[in-house]
Design a protein around this motif. Structure first.
Motif, PDB file in Angstrom:
ATOM      1  N   ARG A 120       3.784   4.930   5.911  1.00  5.55           N
ATOM      2  CA  ARG A 120       5.079   4.613   6.536  1.00  5.55           C
ATOM      3  C   ARG A 120       4.898   4.241   8.006  1.00  5.55           C
ATOM      4  O   ARG A 120       5.551   3.325   8.503  1.00  5.55           O
ATOM      5  CB  ARG A 120       6.033   5.796   6.402  1.00  5.55           C
ATOM      6  N   GLU A 121       4.017   4.957   8.681  1.00  5.79           N
ATOM      7  CA  GLU A 121       3.741   4.636  10.084  1.00  5.79           C
ATOM      8  C   GLU A 121       3.102   3.249  10.207  1.00  5.79           C
ATOM      9  O   GLU A 121       3.448   2.483  11.116  1.00  5.79           O
ATOM     10  CB  GLU A 121       2.841   5.701  10.706  1.00  5.79           C
ATOM     11  N   ARG A 122       2.198   2.918   9.282  1.00  5.29           N
ATOM     12  CA  ARG A 122       1.581   1.580   9.291  1.00  5.29           C
ATOM     13  C   ARG A 122       2.635   0.498   9.064  1.00  5.29           C
ATOM     14  O   ARG A 122       2.608  -0.552   9.708  1.00  5.29           O
ATOM     15  CB  ARG A 122       0.485   1.480   8.227  1.00  5.29           C
ATOM     16  N   VAL A 123       3.558   0.764   8.151  1.00  4.88           N
ATOM     17  CA  VAL A 123       4.629  -0.199   7.882  1.00  4.88           C
ATOM     18  C   VAL A 123       5.473  -0.397   9.144  1.00  4.88           C
ATOM     19  O   VAL A 123       5.795  -1.534   9.509  1.00  4.88           O
ATOM     20  CB  VAL A 123       5.507   0.244   6.689  1.00  4.88           C
ATOM     21  N   GLU A 124       5.813   0.688   9.814  1.00  2.00           N
ATOM     22  CA  GLU A 124       6.629   0.572  11.028  1.00  2.00           C
ATOM     23  C   GLU A 124       5.883  -0.172  12.130  1.00  2.00           C
ATOM     24  O   GLU A 124       6.471  -0.998  12.831  1.00  2.00           O
ATOM     25  CB  GLU A 124       7.085   1.952  11.514  1.00  2.00           C
TER      26      GLU A 124
ATOM     27  N   ALA B 128       0.838  -1.202   0.000  1.00  2.00           N
ATOM     28  CA  ALA B 128       0.000   0.000   0.000  1.00  2.00           C
ATOM     29  C   ALA B 128       0.874   1.253   0.000  1.00  2.00           C
ATOM     30  O   ALA B 128       0.569   2.234  -0.699  1.00  2.00           O
ATOM     31  CB  ALA B 128      -0.930  -0.006   1.210  1.00  2.00           C
ATOM     32  N   LEU B 129       1.965   1.220   0.757  1.00  2.00           N
ATOM     33  CA  LEU B 129       2.877   2.365   0.783  1.00  2.00           C
ATOM     34  C   LEU B 129       3.502   2.591  -0.586  1.00  2.00           C
ATOM     35  O   LEU B 129       3.573   3.737  -1.065  1.00  2.00           O
ATOM     36  CB  LEU B 129       3.970   2.144   1.836  1.00  2.00           C
ATOM     37  N   GLU B 130       3.924   1.526  -1.236  1.00  2.00           N
ATOM     38  CA  GLU B 130       4.506   1.663  -2.581  1.00  2.00           C
ATOM     39  C   GLU B 130       3.503   2.296  -3.543  1.00  2.00           C
ATOM     40  O   GLU B 130       3.872   3.154  -4.356  1.00  2.00           O
ATOM     41  CB  GLU B 130       4.948   0.305  -3.110  1.00  2.00           C
TER      42      GLU B 130
ATOM     43  N   GLU C 205       0.503  13.167   3.090  1.00  2.00           N
ATOM     44  CA  GLU C 205      -0.031  12.712   4.376  1.00  2.00           C
ATOM     45  C   GLU C 205      -0.329  11.210   4.324  1.00  2.00           C
ATOM     46  O   GLU C 205      -0.056  10.487   5.290  1.00  2.00           O
ATOM     47  CB  GLU C 205      -1.298  13.487   4.733  1.00  2.00           C
ATOM     48  N   ALA C 206      -0.883  10.753   3.209  1.00  2.00           N
ATOM     49  CA  ALA C 206      -1.185   9.324   3.063  1.00  2.00           C
ATOM     50  C   ALA C 206       0.093   8.494   3.060  1.00  2.00           C
ATOM     51  O   ALA C 206       0.134   7.405   3.642  1.00  2.00           O
ATOM     52  CB  ALA C 206      -1.992   9.085   1.785  1.00  2.00           C
TER      53      ALA C 206
END
Length: 153
Positions: free
Chosen positions: A92-96, A34-36, A86-87
């Motif tokens: 990135r926060e979700r990945v961490e 999703a981040l990519e 922002e998304a």
């Protein structure tokens, strides 16, 4: 002489931990994917914003209506870029968080794996001792029989 088969008393818990680890691994993969996607969207939005800025510069040499239209497109593109930034940051926060969750799950699984390994080693050692005792007993019996047979001669 086959011994007693090893059975780990916490096998069901270990399987649950493995399942939880796999779920956490999948959640991390999903978050990274999703981040990519969001990063790719951000790149496209930044390219659109750059194009809008170029059009704005070109429109400055033309009539005021084109300037207003180009400015409206530029503001919209800027807003899209800001929202996507922002998304991406949220991604990135979700990945961490997913990475930390995976690490926590993996540690729980590894602790049980280590316990299983220790119990298996202990079981194998006990089986080896039992096997040696059995063969020692067989040797003593055979020796006694040989001694009896020789004494009869």
């Amino acid at each position: 002489m086959p011994g007693k088969k090893f059975r780990f008393s916490l096998q069901k818990v270990l399987e649950l931990r493995r399942h939880e680890t796999e779920q956490a691994r999948q959640a991390l993969a999903d978050a990274e994917h999703a981040l990519e996607q969001k990063e790719a969207e951000l790149e496209r939005a930044q390219a659109r914003l750059a194009e809008c800025r170029r059009r704005m510069e070109a429109a400055r040499r033309q009539d005021p209506a084109r300037i207003q239209q180009a400015d409206a497109f530029r503001r919209e593109a800027r807003q899209t870029v800001d929202e996507l930034r922002e998304a991406v940051e949220a991604g990135r926060e979700r990945v961490e968080r997913a990475r930390a969750e995976l690490q926590e799950r993996r540690q729980g699984e590894e602790a049980l794996e280590e316990l299983r390994s220790q119990e298996k080693d202990q079981h194998d050692h006990e089986q080896e001792k039992a096997s040696e005792a059995f063969f020692d007993e067989q040797a003593v019996i055979r020796h006694e029989r040989t001694d009896e047979a020789l004494s009869l001669l």
